[in-house]
Design a protein around this motif. Sequence first.
Motif, PDB file in Angstrom:
ATOM      1  N   LEU A   1      -7.694  -8.852  -1.031  1.00  0.00           N
ATOM      2  CA  LEU A   1      -7.462  -7.438  -1.309  1.00  0.00           C
ATOM      3  C   LEU A   1      -8.441  -6.920  -2.352  1.00  0.00           C
ATOM      4  O   LEU A   1      -8.990  -5.825  -2.217  1.00  0.00           O
ATOM      5  N   ARG A   2      -8.707  -7.720  -3.387  1.00  0.00           N
ATOM      6  CA  ARG A   2      -9.646  -7.323  -4.433  1.00  0.00           C
ATOM      7  C   ARG A   2     -11.040  -7.099  -3.839  1.00  0.00           C
ATOM      8  O   ARG A   2     -11.715  -6.126  -4.164  1.00  0.00           O
ATOM      9  N   ARG A   3     -11.476  -7.984  -2.944  1.00  0.00           N
ATOM     10  CA  ARG A   3     -12.795  -7.829  -2.303  1.00  0.00           C
ATOM     11  C   ARG A   3     -12.857  -6.568  -1.447  1.00  0.00           C
ATOM     12  O   ARG A   3     -13.849  -5.829  -1.461  1.00  0.00           O
TER      13      ARG A   3
ATOM     14  N   GLY B   1     -15.255   0.721  -3.517  1.00  0.00           N
ATOM     15  CA  GLY B   1     -15.692   1.280  -4.791  1.00  0.00           C
ATOM     16  C   GLY B   1     -14.732   1.081  -5.945  1.00  0.00           C
ATOM     17  O   GLY B   1     -14.900   1.693  -6.999  1.00  0.00           O
ATOM     18  N   PHE B   2     -13.724   0.223  -5.777  1.00  0.00           N
ATOM     19  CA  PHE B   2     -12.762  -0.051  -6.836  1.00  0.00           C
ATOM     20  C   PHE B   2     -12.944  -1.481  -7.324  1.00  0.00           C
ATOM     21  O   PHE B   2     -12.497  -2.422  -6.672  1.00  0.00           O
ATOM     22  N   ALA B   3     -13.605  -1.652  -8.463  1.00  0.00           N
ATOM     23  CA  ALA B   3     -13.790  -2.981  -9.048  1.00  0.00           C
ATOM     24  C   ALA B   3     -12.616  -3.223  -9.993  1.00  0.00           C
ATOM     25  O   ALA B   3     -12.510  -2.590 -11.039  1.00  0.00           O
ATOM     26  N   VAL B   4     -11.718  -4.120  -9.603  1.00  0.00           N
ATOM     27  CA  VAL B   4     -10.532  -4.396 -10.415  1.00  0.00           C
ATOM     28  C   VAL B   4     -10.442  -5.885 -10.725  1.00  0.00           C
ATOM     29  O   VAL B   4     -10.912  -6.720  -9.961  1.00  0.00           O
ATOM     30  N   THR B   5      -9.822  -6.179 -11.843  1.00  0.00           N
ATOM     31  CA  THR B   5      -9.561  -7.575 -12.187  1.00  0.00           C
ATOM     32  C   THR B   5      -8.311  -8.028 -11.438  1.00  0.00           C
ATOM     33  O   THR B   5      -7.519  -7.204 -10.956  1.00  0.00           O
ATOM     34  N   GLN B   6      -8.121  -9.327 -11.388  1.00  0.00           N
ATOM     35  CA  GLN B   6      -6.944  -9.873 -10.725  1.00  0.00           C
ATOM     36  C   GLN B   6      -5.676  -9.425 -11.445  1.00  0.00           C
ATOM     37  O   GLN B   6      -4.683  -9.103 -10.812  1.00  0.00           O
TER      38      GLN B   6
ATOM     39  N   LEU C   1      -4.904  -5.859 -10.470  1.00  0.00           N
ATOM     40  CA  LEU C   1      -4.424  -5.826  -9.095  1.00  0.00           C
ATOM     41  C   LEU C   1      -2.980  -6.322  -9.021  1.00  0.00           C
ATOM     42  O   LEU C   1      -2.156  -5.746  -8.317  1.00  0.00           O
ATOM     43  N   SER C   2      -2.669  -7.348  -9.771  1.00  0.00           N
ATOM     44  CA  SER C   2      -1.307  -7.872  -9.802  1.00  0.00           C
ATOM     45  C   SER C   2      -0.333  -6.805 -10.297  1.00  0.00           C
ATOM     46  O   SER C   2       0.740  -6.607  -9.721  1.00  0.00           O
ATOM     47  N   ARG C   3      -0.721  -6.087 -11.361  1.00  0.00           N
ATOM     48  CA  ARG C   3       0.127  -5.003 -11.866  1.00  0.00           C
ATOM     49  C   ARG C   3       0.262  -3.894 -10.825  1.00  0.00           C
ATOM     50  O   ARG C   3       1.344  -3.347 -10.623  1.00  0.00           O
ATOM     51  N   ASP C   4      -0.839  -3.566 -10.161  1.00  0.00           N
ATOM     52  CA  ASP C   4      -0.791  -2.529  -9.124  1.00  0.00           C
ATOM     53  C   ASP C   4       0.186  -2.925  -8.019  1.00  0.00           C
ATOM     54  O   ASP C   4       0.996  -2.107  -7.569  1.00  0.00           O
ATOM     55  N   LEU C   5       0.122  -4.169  -7.566  1.00  0.00           N
ATOM     56  CA  LEU C   5       1.014  -4.630  -6.502  1.00  0.00           C
ATOM     57  C   LEU C   5       2.466  -4.512  -6.937  1.00  0.00           C
ATOM     58  O   LEU C   5       3.332  -4.097  -6.160  1.00  0.00           O
ATOM     59  N   HIS C   6       2.729  -4.852  -8.198  1.00  0.00           N
ATOM     60  CA  HIS C   6       4.092  -4.744  -8.711  1.00  0.00           C
ATOM     61  C   HIS C   6       4.526  -3.277  -8.784  1.00  0.00           C
ATOM     62  O   HIS C   6       5.633  -2.928  -8.354  1.00  0.00           O
ATOM     63  N   GLU C   7       3.670  -2.421  -9.304  1.00  0.00           N
ATOM     64  CA  GLU C   7       4.007  -0.999  -9.429  1.00  0.00           C
ATOM     65  C   GLU C   7       4.235  -0.351  -8.065  1.00  0.00           C
ATOM     66  O   GLU C   7       5.059   0.548  -7.933  1.00  0.00           O
ATOM     67  N   LEU C   8       3.505  -0.809  -7.058  1.00  0.00           N
ATOM     68  CA  LEU C   8       3.638  -0.255  -5.710  1.00  0.00           C
ATOM     69  C   LEU C   8       4.766  -0.915  -4.925  1.00  0.00           C
ATOM     70  O   LEU C   8       5.027  -0.543  -3.786  1.00  0.00           O
ATOM     71  N   HIS C   9       5.401  -1.917  -5.533  1.00  0.00           N
ATOM     72  CA  HIS C   9       6.499  -2.650  -4.895  1.00  0.00           C
ATOM     73  C   HIS C   9       6.050  -3.327  -3.603  1.00  0.00           C
ATOM     74  O   HIS C   9       6.807  -3.394  -2.634  1.00  0.00           O
TER      75      HIS C   9
ATOM     76  N   ILE D   1       8.134 -20.476 -17.448  1.00  0.00           N
ATOM     77  CA  ILE D   1       7.751 -20.405 -16.037  1.00  0.00           C
ATOM     78  C   ILE D   1       6.232 -20.309 -15.955  1.00  0.00           C
ATOM     79  O   ILE D   1       5.629 -19.404 -16.540  1.00  0.00           O
ATOM     80  N   ALA D   2       5.621 -21.240 -15.234  1.00  0.00           N
ATOM     81  CA  ALA D   2       4.178 -21.192 -14.989  1.00  0.00           C
ATOM     82  C   ALA D   2       3.949 -20.418 -13.693  1.00  0.00           C
ATOM     83  O   ALA D   2       4.646 -20.633 -12.699  1.00  0.00           O
ATOM     84  N   THR D   3       2.980 -19.509 -13.733  1.00  0.00           N
ATOM     85  CA  THR D   3       2.657 -18.695 -12.559  1.00  0.00           C
ATOM     86  C   THR D   3       1.169 -18.816 -12.254  1.00  0.00           C
ATOM     87  O   THR D   3       0.410 -19.378 -13.039  1.00  0.00           O
ATOM     88  N   VAL D   4       0.771 -18.233 -11.149  1.00  0.00           N
ATOM     89  CA  VAL D   4      -0.655 -18.110 -10.876  1.00  0.00           C
ATOM     90  C   VAL D   4      -1.231 -17.138 -11.902  1.00  0.00           C
ATOM     91  O   VAL D   4      -0.491 -16.357 -12.514  1.00  0.00           O
ATOM     92  N   MET D   5      -2.531 -17.178 -12.109  1.00  0.00           N
ATOM     93  CA  MET D   5      -3.170 -16.285 -13.077  1.00  0.00           C
ATOM     94  C   MET D   5      -2.849 -14.832 -12.726  1.00  0.00           C
ATOM     95  O   MET D   5      -3.017 -14.413 -11.592  1.00  0.00           O
ATOM     96  N   GLY D   6      -2.352 -14.101 -13.699  1.00  0.00           N
ATOM     97  CA  GLY D   6      -2.001 -12.699 -13.499  1.00  0.00           C
ATOM     98  C   GLY D   6      -0.608 -12.493 -12.929  1.00  0.00           C
ATOM     99  O   GLY D   6      -0.178 -11.362 -12.725  1.00  0.00           O
ATOM    100  N   GLY D   7       0.126 -13.567 -12.690  1.00  0.00           N
ATOM    101  CA  GLY D   7       1.442 -13.451 -12.077  1.00  0.00           C
ATOM    102  C   GLY D   7       2.599 -13.363 -13.059  1.00  0.00           C
ATOM    103  O   GLY D   7       3.729 -13.107 -12.660  1.00  0.00           O
ATOM    104  N   ALA D   8       2.330 -13.573 -14.334  1.00  0.00           N
ATOM    105  CA  ALA D   8       3.419 -13.596 -15.307  1.00  0.00           C
ATOM    106  C   ALA D   8       4.084 -12.228 -15.469  1.00  0.00           C
ATOM    107  O   ALA D   8       5.317 -12.143 -15.563  1.00  0.00           O
ATOM    108  N   GLN D   9       3.322 -11.158 -15.517  1.00  0.00           N
ATOM    109  CA  GLN D   9       3.898  -9.820 -15.705  1.00  0.00           C
ATOM    110  C   GLN D   9       4.877  -9.449 -14.591  1.00  0.00           C
ATOM    111  O   GLN D   9       5.982  -8.996 -14.879  1.00  0.00           O
ATOM    112  N   PRO D  10       4.510  -9.629 -13.315  1.00  0.00           N
ATOM    113  CA  PRO D  10       5.482  -9.295 -12.260  1.00  0.00           C
ATOM    114  C   PRO D  10       6.753 -10.147 -12.325  1.00  0.00           C
ATOM    115  O   PRO D  10       7.847  -9.640 -12.079  1.00  0.00           O
TER     116      PRO D  10
END
Length: 155
Positions: free
Chosen positions: A24-26, A32-37, A40-48, A100-109
Amino acid sequence: MKLERHNAIRNLVSSSLIYSQDELRRKLRRRGFAVTQATLSRDLHELHLFKGPTGYSVPNGNGNGNGAQATEVDDRPPSVADVLNTFGMRSRQAMNQVVIATVMGGAQPVAAALDYEGWPEVVGTIAGDDTVLVICPDLRLAADVQARIRKMLSE
């Protein structure tokens, strides 16, 4: 910029099969949207948005290029089980806390899902990039939380 990015994410998930955040990031970068993982993780959470066996889907059932129309929109955030299935790796109890260990960027969700569901045995959560600290009032309740999380992670 965030609104445009969210619209692009919805469009991509609704019109094509997307199996990973990196994919999805690629695709977002090509638009034209350069985002970090982490963003993107926060965006996925916010968009449910959630990830199932056929890739990412939007909450109302549309997604993965299947064009399916749902009759009722479910705009609730994903459950702890769903979020752990997507981001969770393992967990471990430490006194009255569960780590809880998560994938990188997965802790916030994961932390947000725990906070949203309001488990009575959880006092609060603290999230880093790939680790969630779940604080419980005592050892017994932490053991209960650990057992629930392990079951969800199928450890």
